[in-house]
Design a protein around this motif. Structure first.
Motif, PDB file in Angstrom:
ATOM      1  N   ILE A 100     -45.182   6.371   9.128  1.00 10.30           N
ATOM      2  CA  ILE A 100     -44.865   5.515  10.154  1.00 10.30           C
ATOM      3  C   ILE A 100     -43.432   4.754   9.095  1.00 10.30           C
ATOM      4  CG2 ILE A 100     -47.096   4.800  10.658  1.00 10.30           C
ATOM      5  CD1 ILE A 100     -47.122   2.093   8.790  1.00 10.30           C
ATOM      6  N   ILE A 101     -43.134   5.148   8.173  1.00 10.14           N
ATOM      7  CA  ILE A 101     -41.801   4.533   7.509  1.00 10.14           C
ATOM      8  C   ILE A 101     -40.615   5.506   8.054  1.00 10.14           C
ATOM      9  CG2 ILE A 101     -42.795   3.693   5.572  1.00 10.14           C
ATOM     10  CD1 ILE A 101     -42.145   5.953   3.984  1.00 10.14           C
TER      11      ILE A 101
ATOM     12  N   ARG B  87     -52.469  -1.710  11.894  1.00 14.70           N
ATOM     13  CA  ARG B  87     -52.534  -2.979  12.434  1.00 14.70           C
ATOM     14  C   ARG B  87     -51.819  -3.989  11.532  1.00 14.70           C
ATOM     15  NH1 ARG B  87     -51.880  -1.674  16.292  1.00 14.70           N
ATOM     16  NH2 ARG B  87     -52.313   0.498  15.615  1.00 14.70           N
ATOM     17  N   LEU B  88     -51.846  -3.850  10.406  1.00 16.27           N
ATOM     18  CA  LEU B  88     -51.094  -4.746   9.416  1.00 16.27           C
ATOM     19  C   LEU B  88     -49.721  -4.384   9.453  1.00 16.27           C
ATOM     20  CD1 LEU B  88     -53.303  -4.952   6.184  1.00 16.27           C
ATOM     21  CD2 LEU B  88     -53.121  -6.611   7.971  1.00 16.27           C
TER      22      LEU B  88
ATOM     23  N   TRP C 260     -45.679  -6.815   9.876  1.00 16.64           N
ATOM     24  CA  TRP C 260     -44.772  -6.338   8.856  1.00 16.64           C
ATOM     25  C   TRP C 260     -45.182  -5.053   8.108  1.00 16.64           C
ATOM     26  CZ3 TRP C 260     -44.656  -8.197   3.144  1.00 16.64           C
ATOM     27  CH2 TRP C 260     -43.380  -7.611   2.630  1.00 16.64           C
ATOM     28  N   ILE C 261     -43.942  -4.136   8.208  1.00 18.42           N
ATOM     29  CA  ILE C 261     -44.436  -2.537   7.788  1.00 18.42           C
ATOM     30  C   ILE C 261     -44.820  -2.391   6.405  1.00 18.42           C
ATOM     31  CG2 ILE C 261     -42.070  -2.056   7.234  1.00 18.42           C
ATOM     32  CD1 ILE C 261     -42.454   0.835   8.450  1.00 18.42           C
TER      33      ILE C 261
ATOM     34  N   PRO D 155     -49.268  -3.608   4.564  1.00 21.89           N
ATOM     35  CA  PRO D 155     -50.431  -2.926   3.886  1.00 21.89           C
ATOM     36  C   PRO D 155     -50.084  -2.696   2.285  1.00 21.89           C
ATOM     37  CG  PRO D 155     -49.735  -2.010   6.034  1.00 21.89           C
ATOM     38  CD  PRO D 155     -48.765  -2.932   5.639  1.00 21.89           C
ATOM     39  N   MET D 156     -48.883  -2.543   1.878  1.00 21.02           N
ATOM     40  CA  MET D 156     -48.547  -2.238   0.685  1.00 21.02           C
ATOM     41  C   MET D 156     -49.066  -3.558  -0.483  1.00 21.02           C
ATOM     42  SD  MET D 156     -47.476   0.777   0.287  1.00 21.02           S
ATOM     43  CE  MET D 156     -46.535   0.984  -1.173  1.00 21.02           C
ATOM     44  N   LEU D 157     -48.982  -4.647   0.091  1.00 20.12           N
ATOM     45  CA  LEU D 157     -49.413  -5.699  -0.426  1.00 20.12           C
ATOM     46  C   LEU D 157     -50.846  -5.797  -0.540  1.00 20.12           C
ATOM     47  CD1 LEU D 157     -47.277  -8.742   0.961  1.00 20.12           C
ATOM     48  CD2 LEU D 157     -46.913  -7.451  -1.150  1.00 20.12           C
ATOM     49  N   LEU D 158     -51.710  -5.354   0.485  1.00 21.21           N
ATOM     50  CA  LEU D 158     -53.062  -5.134   0.219  1.00 21.21           C
ATOM     51  C   LEU D 158     -53.565  -4.187  -0.471  1.00 21.21           C
ATOM     52  CD1 LEU D 158     -56.060  -5.864   1.485  1.00 21.21           C
ATOM     53  CD2 LEU D 158     -55.478  -3.897   3.288  1.00 21.21           C
TER      54      LEU D 158
END
Length: 571
Positions: A369-370, A485-486, A490-491, A494-497
């Protein structure tokens, strides 16, 4: 009564025959990797915009290129990118809209507001590659359906671990492996010829069942035909074959633009593996647990012959045994929660397996997705997994399990957090830090398996490992929903999670005892002693040695008084 490990010393612990079977047994790991991460290419979401037949007619009339068509007729979001889920609500036959004054031109040169509407006539997809998403238009309000693809595969993995795992213990490793390979081939072909998306989801679940079954039974088989001192090496090499599958998949996907042909290419090798019927044996250890000694000895004699040795006569004249776990009672999943430290270990390991799966699969699917070169970045991310096996091999027997276990997840978590805040124009740095995170998470994933086998007593080891590792499949089910969904908000969210999950993971691991250099626990008392962080040297409790007893017999007596296990006393 000798054990099978003692027999292997005479017929070859890792001889030419075992090496051949070992190589054949590792190859299914490549196919498992194809099914595990293949959705990145099979289900990739291309750039898309609303389809409008009247706009197509205007394009032909005006002689616009594709880029001109998009610039003139597709609305833009506040960030300047083309809208993927809305179109202009205008009459394209209006005389006010001409080749020289299209909607996009009017908006750019005036303050006029033109209403928008949903894509009610389908979508156009950019590029020459077809995917499951583009074929079934799983975008915008139907984007959640694309998330189900990987979720159903992981549900299959969960069922496969239970169903095929039971079948392998009940009917044998070899027959379940061949059955799983056959099922994997049929379900892969079934996916290609599915009449609708619902059918694809069903076949993906079946793929998961048989894919997990093939990988699991082949791994167990190759570890059971070598001696215990080579099992760790076997496990590392088996993991390397999975990584090889991850590395070569983007090259295959790059050469094949159609998802159906790609699915066929990564499925066809399954039919070749059915030839294993003539090349791999049944597990002699499994046969011995069922008292099928004659069959086990026939296989042992064949192994000896292939290794250039002879089966000693003493084994022909006595019964061979294979230690069977104590079964004073029928263990249940609740038993792993009965004592304080068992309960603590179980909850920590459940979270560890869950977090490992969510973060690892999330990082893999995130590549799809990036913005960037999907195939190159996926290849690089696969290459970075290779050093994890080397680090694993060099560290866990030298400095222990806990330190690399903690550091791998902390490094992985910090890398995810840092990656989220690196500017998008610093692509090389963003990719490099994300790759470091992938390395850390992969190493942690490898360590959690061995730690899980070392923290349960023998009667509960299988059920404990099955219960905790099943959270890995649960994590795989929720991973795509969390990612997509996250990312819609903001793309980098998910990296924060992932960063927070990995850091919590690394902190919880500190609560586990070090298991380097100790015998596997035989009883719950042994586990409780580990939970009290009792130091162990050579299998004997440190509290025994602290008394300074010089006599080996006295040390044994001390160990007995402290309810040391039989395996510890044997040291």
């Amino acid at each position: 009564m000798p054990t099978f490990d003692e027999l292997l010393v005479d017929i070859g612990e890792l001889g030419p025959y075992q090496k051949r079977v070992f190589l054949l047994g590792c190859i299914p790991g490549i196919l498992f990797a194809f099914s595990f991460v293949g959705i990145v290419f099979l289900g990739n979401t291309p750039e898309h915009w609303c389809r409008n037949p009247k706009v197509e007619g205007l394009k032909e009339k005006c002689g616009w290129s594709k880029e001109e068509l998009k610039n003139y007729t597709i609305p833009r979001s506040d960030k300047g990118s083309f809208s993927q889920c809305e179109r202009f609500d205008v009459d394209w036959n209006s005389t006010d809209l001409t080749c020289s004054s299209p909607v996009g031109f009017i908006i750019a040169n005036s303050s006029q507001k033109i209403p928008l509407t949903a894509c009610n006539e389908g979508w156009e997809f950019d590029g020459s590659r077809s995917t499951i998403v583009s074929e079934y238009e799983l975008v915008c309000e139907d984007a959640w359906k694309a998330d189900l693809n990987q979720a159903f595969l992981n549900m299959g993995y969960l069922l496969g671990a239970i169903v095929i795992g039971y079948g392998a213990d009940r009917f044998g490793r070899k027959v379940c492996f061949l059955f799983s390979i056959f099922g994997l081939a049929l379900s892969g072909v079934g996916t290609i010829f599915s009449p609708n998306y619902t059918a694809i989801l069903v076949f993906r679940a079946i793929q998961g069942i048989f894919g997990k079954g093939a990988w699991m039974t082949s791994y167990v088989l190759v570890t059971e035909i070598v001696s215990s001192r080579y099992r760790r090496l076997v496990g590392i090499v088996a993991q390397l074959f999975f990584t090889i599958g991850v590395i070569i998949l983007p090259g295959i996907a790059y050469l094949i633009p159609s998802w159906k042909i790609l699915q066929l290419v990564i499925t066809l090798p399954c039919s070749i593996l059915l030839l294993y019927y003539w090349f791999i044996p049944e597990s002699p250890r499994w046969l011995l647990t069922l008292n099928r000694t004659k069959e086990a000895m026939e296989i042992a004699e064949h192994i000896a012959k292939r290794n250039g040795r002879n089966l000693p006569e003493k084994y022909r004249e006595m019964e061979l045994s294979e230690p069977v776990p104590e079964r004073a009672y029928n263990p249940s999943p609740l038993d792993v929660f009965r004592t304080p430290h068992l309960r603590k270990f179980t909850f920590i390991l459940m979270y560890a397996w869950f977090a490992s799966s969510v973060v690892y699969q999330g990082l893999v699917m995130r590549i799809g997705i990036i913005k960037g070169n999907l195939y190159l970045e996926f290849f690089i991310s696969g290459i970075v997994e290779l050093p994890s096996a080397l680090i694993f091999y060099l560290t866990i027997d030298r400095i222990g399990r806990r330190i690399p276990f903690v550091l791998s997840n902390i490094v992985g978590g910090l890398s995810c957090l840092i990656t989220a805040f690196i500017p998008t124009d610093m692509t090389w740095l963003k990719t490099f830090i994300a790759v470091i995170g992938r390395l850390g998470i992969t190493l942690g994933y490898e360590i959690v398996y061995i730690v899980s086998t070392e923290l349960y007593p023998t009667p509960l080891r299988n059920i404990g490992l099955s219960l905790t590792s099943s959270l890995s499949d649960v994590g795989g089910i929720v991973a795509p929903f969390l990612l997509y969904r996250l990312a819609s908000f903001w793309i980098e969210l998910p990296m924060l999670l992932y960063g927070v999950m990995a850091l919590v993971y690394g902190g919880l691991v500190l609560l586990l005892p070090e298991t380097k250099g100790i015998d596997l626990p035989e009883t719950t008392e042994d586990v409780e002693a580990l939970g009290k962080d009792t130091k162990v040297i050579g299998g004997l409790k440190w509290s025994c040695l602290q008394k300074g007893l010089p006599d080996h017999k006295e040390i044994q007596n001390c160990a007995t008084q402290l309810t040391c296990s039989s395996s510890q006393i044997r040291k």
